[in-house]
Every structure is written in C-alpha cells, then in structure tokens.
Write an enzyme that holds these catalytic residues in place. Structure first.
Site, short mmCIF file in Angstrom:
data_model
loop_
_atom_site.label_atom_id
_atom_site.label_comp_id
_atom_site.label_asym_id
_atom_site.label_seq_id
_atom_site.Cartn_x
_atom_site.Cartn_y
_atom_site.Cartn_z
N ARG A 13 10.73 -12.41 -7.86
CA ARG A 13 9.49 -13.09 -7.49
C ARG A 13 8.88 -13.69 -8.75
O ARG A 13 8.37 -12.96 -9.60
CB ARG A 13 8.54 -12.08 -6.80
N HIS A 57 2.31 -11.48 -6.81
CA HIS A 57 2.54 -11.10 -5.41
C HIS A 57 1.83 -12.05 -4.44
O HIS A 57 2.40 -12.50 -3.46
CB HIS A 57 2.04 -9.66 -5.18
N TYR A 82 1.21 -5.52 -14.80
CA TYR A 82 2.32 -4.62 -14.51
C TYR A 82 3.72 -5.13 -14.87
O TYR A 82 4.69 -4.43 -14.71
CB TYR A 82 2.29 -4.19 -13.03
C1 LIG Z 1 2.39 -0.15 5.95
C2 LIG Z 1 1.78 -1.03 4.87
N1 LIG Z 1 1.47 -0.49 3.68
C3 LIG Z 1 0.94 -1.25 2.70
C4 LIG Z 1 0.68 -2.58 2.94
C5 LIG Z 1 0.08 -3.45 1.85
N2 LIG Z 1 1.13 -4.33 1.33
C6 LIG Z 1 1.23 -5.62 1.74
S1 LIG Z 1 2.53 -6.39 1.04
C7 LIG Z 1 2.97 -5.02 0.17
C8 LIG Z 1 4.16 -5.03 -0.75
C9 LIG Z 1 5.45 -5.10 -0.01
O1 LIG Z 1 6.47 -5.20 -0.97
P1 LIG Z 1 7.92 -5.62 -0.58
O2 LIG Z 1 8.28 -5.05 0.74
O3 LIG Z 1 8.81 -5.29 -1.72
O4 LIG Z 1 7.81 -7.19 -0.37
P2 LIG Z 1 7.42 -8.32 -1.43
O5 LIG Z 1 5.96 -8.63 -1.18
O6 LIG Z 1 7.68 -7.80 -2.78
O7 LIG Z 1 8.27 -9.50 -1.10
C10 LIG Z 1 2.10 -3.96 0.43
C11 LIG Z 1 2.20 -2.62 -0.20
C12 LIG Z 1 0.99 -3.11 4.21
N3 LIG Z 1 0.79 -4.39 4.52
N4 LIG Z 1 1.54 -2.31 5.16
#
Ligand SMILES: Cc1ncc(C[n+]2csc(CCOP(=O)(O)OP(=O)(O)O)c2C)c(N)n1
Length: 329
Positions: free
Chosen positions: A242, A246, A255
């Site tokens: 990425r 985020h 981080y």
């Molecule tokens: C069950 C849940 N926990 C926390 C969140 C908050 N949240 C939104 S996106 C995210 C990160 C997800 O990371 P990843 O699956 O690696 O996808 P990326 O955004 O890195 O592509 C989090 C923790 C959420 N939406 N749903």
C-alpha cells in the site's frame, strides 16, 4: 510465464490501471481541497485487481469486494462519474444513493454485492453465494477480496472453511499489503504467508506477485477455472504494497519508515505493467500520452459531473433501509 492474452486485452488492462490511478490521485486532491470527506486508496493494488477482473467472466460471475477495489470496479463497468458521486455523497451513487461511505461498492448490473463495514464479512457472503451456485447447478464463480489483516477475523475462517468443506466455487483473494492500518503483518499472524493458512483449512493456497498483473493473472486464471470445474475454492494471496496511507484519515509516518515506502515505489504495479507492454512493443510514448490525455478528460468530466449532481432528498434518508409496508406473519 505462459500467459497469452490478446494485445487489445493487455492494453485494456493497462488502461483501467491507469484510469484507476489518475482517479485515485484526484480523489486525494479533492480531499485536500476540502471537497470530499474521505478517501481510501487503491494505489499499489491495481495489478492484483485488474488480474482478478480479467480472470473471471465479467457480468456473469459474482463479486464480493472490499473497499480498496477501485480498479476491479472500473473493469467491471463502474464509471468514473459513479465514483465521484460516491465520493461526494451524491444522489446517483449506485452503491447506496450517496448514503454509505465511499468505496463501499455494490453494483447490481455487474453482480457486485454490497459489503458491510466490519472487515471480512464478505467472506461468508461469498461462501453463501458459492453454495447457492452449487445448489442451482450453475457454472458461475464468485471472487471475494480482503486485506491480510482481515484474515485474523473469525468470520474469515468460517467462510473459507465452509467453502472448502463443500467444495464451493469461490476464489478467496487476500491482498497482502503488509499493514492493517498501523499493524504490520508479523503482529497479526505467526505464518510468513497468508497462503500458508490454507493448509489447515483444506484448500490450495497460492502466493502471487500482486504487483505484477501478469503473474497474478496466471494464478487467478487457474484458481477460477478450478472453481468453475467444480473442484472447489482456492486461497490466492496477492503480495502487494500500500503505497499511500491507509486512508485520508491516517498518518502513516507514525508507523512505517519513508525509506520502505520509497523502496516499494520501485515496484509500482503501473510501472511494471508499462515495462511489460513496452517490451512487447505495444505501449509507445505516443500511446502513453494518448491514454494520459483520455484519463485526464474522463477524470475532469467526472469531477464536474459529481459537483453538479444533486444530494439525496432528505425524504430518502431511510430508503431502502426500512420497508414501506411491514408484513407481520
Ligand atoms: C471487524 C472490524 N474491526 C476493525 C475495523 C476497523 N478497520 C477498518 S479497515 C481496517 C484494516 C484492515 O486491514 P486489512 O484487512 O489488512 O486491509 P487493508 O486496509 O490493509 O487493505 C480496520 C482495522 C473494521 N472495519 N471491522
């Protein structure tokens, strides 16, 4: 690599990656101008997504995506104008009529189902669609995407397990961009590759170079064909990075070191695709400029369209959340 794709297909794939990139960059600028409230980026993910789009039968197969899938959505026929409506919360947004967060896609005409805000919930949606396809005896396939962080969710294991037990026609794509917001992969799982998790669930797990659209396409093509033949699901891990924070609400300097980001920019999926197509003599400087010009025009048209579009009517606020008429049984 024994990928053979027609020249026009390769060029079309490059075009969608470029269009996605330019729209994405414009979204960041709109956010900084205070014209939109939120953006979550696909930059760095384009190669993996375009490969997934072209490995399926678009308009026929089913898609349960996640928020970072802009390139995939464009390849499925989602338009730049529709993207702007979603970013600006305007009435014609096909995902929710301007009432959901942007990039929470759904697109009925392309068999894209809406996903929820809790991450990984689309995994069980995909398994459910896979079961329906199997029960109906259809030859359709469903693909679903999550980030690697989302594979820590119980729902992800449940969905993949169910599909493996019943040999459902699902391809579970995990886009591993190393971070779940600020949490690095090593803090999230004790295995080196997300694909390793497949062993314990009883389905094939394959890691692909998601920065290289042709490498990813090859893996996706095999997984989709396997599902269509009725041989069951595959877990495909797309290793990407990425390149952006985020989301527009995140400061990634807290981080991850800048040097790491700069290092991965050398493997920018758009750059890799361009190099492939230049080597084959398909992309010339003239063609590149032609594509850039077309992308610029489409992006600017979309922004103007979005800005002049109306907001949803206040009376629509609860539609279609609540039924007009409630039936008691
Ligand atoms: C069950 C849940 N926990 C926390 C969140 C908050 N949240 C939104 S996106 C995210 C990160 C997800 O990371 P990843 O699956 O690696 O996808 P990326 O955004 O890195 O592509 C989090 C923790 C959420 N939406 N749903």
């Amino acid at each position: 690599m024994n990928v053979t794709l027609p020249e026009e297909t390769l060029m079309e794939m490059y075009w969608f990656m470029l269009l996605s990139r330019r729209l994405d960059e414009r979204a960041w600028a709109l956010h900084r101008q205070g014209k939109i409230a939120f953006h979550i980026s696909a930059i760095g993910h384009e190669g993996a997504q375009i490969a997934a789009a072209y490995a399926i039968r678009r308009g026929y197969d089913w898609i349960a995506p996640y928020y970072r899938d802009l390139t995939l959505m464009l390849a499925l026929g989602y338009t730049p104008r529709e993207f702007m409506l979603s970013l600006m919360g305007k009435k014609g947004d096909p995902s929710s009529g301007g009432r959901q967060m942007p990039s929470h896609w759904s697109l009925k005409r392309a068999n894209v189902i809406s996903h929820s805000a809790p991450v990984a919930t689309q995994t069980s949606h995909a398994a459910g669609i896979g079961l329906a396809i199997k029960l109906r005896g259809e030859d359709k396939v469903v693909i679903t995407t999550v980030g690697e962080g989302s594979t820590s969710q119980g729902e992800w294991y449940e969905g993949v397990n169910w599909a493996a037990v019943h040999k459902l026609p699902v391809v579970f794509i995990v886009v591993n961009n190393l971070y779940a917001i600020s949490v690095r992969q090593e803090q999230q799982m004790a295995v080196a590759n997300v694909a390793d998790k497949a062993l314990g669930l009883g389905l094939p797990g394959i890691s692909a170079d998601g920065m290289d659209f042709l490498a990813m396409y090859q893996v996706m093509k095999e997984a989709v064909e396997r599902a269509r033949r009725g041989e069951g699901p595959t877990l495909v891990e797309a290793k990407v990075y990425r390149i952006t924070p985020h989301s527009s609400d995140d400061d990634d300097r807290s981080y991850r070191p800048r040097a790491e980001v700069e290092q991965f920019k050398q493997r920018d999926p758009l750059l890799i695709a361009r190099q492939h197509l230049e080597k084959q003599g398909l992309l010339t400087p003239q063609k590149i400029e032609e594509f850039e010009q077309r992308a610029r025009e489409m992006v600017e048209d979309a922004v103007r369209f979005g800005e002049s579009a109306p907001y949803p009517d206040p009376e629509e606020a609860a539609h279609p959340v609540y039924a007009e008429e409630v039936h008691h049984v």
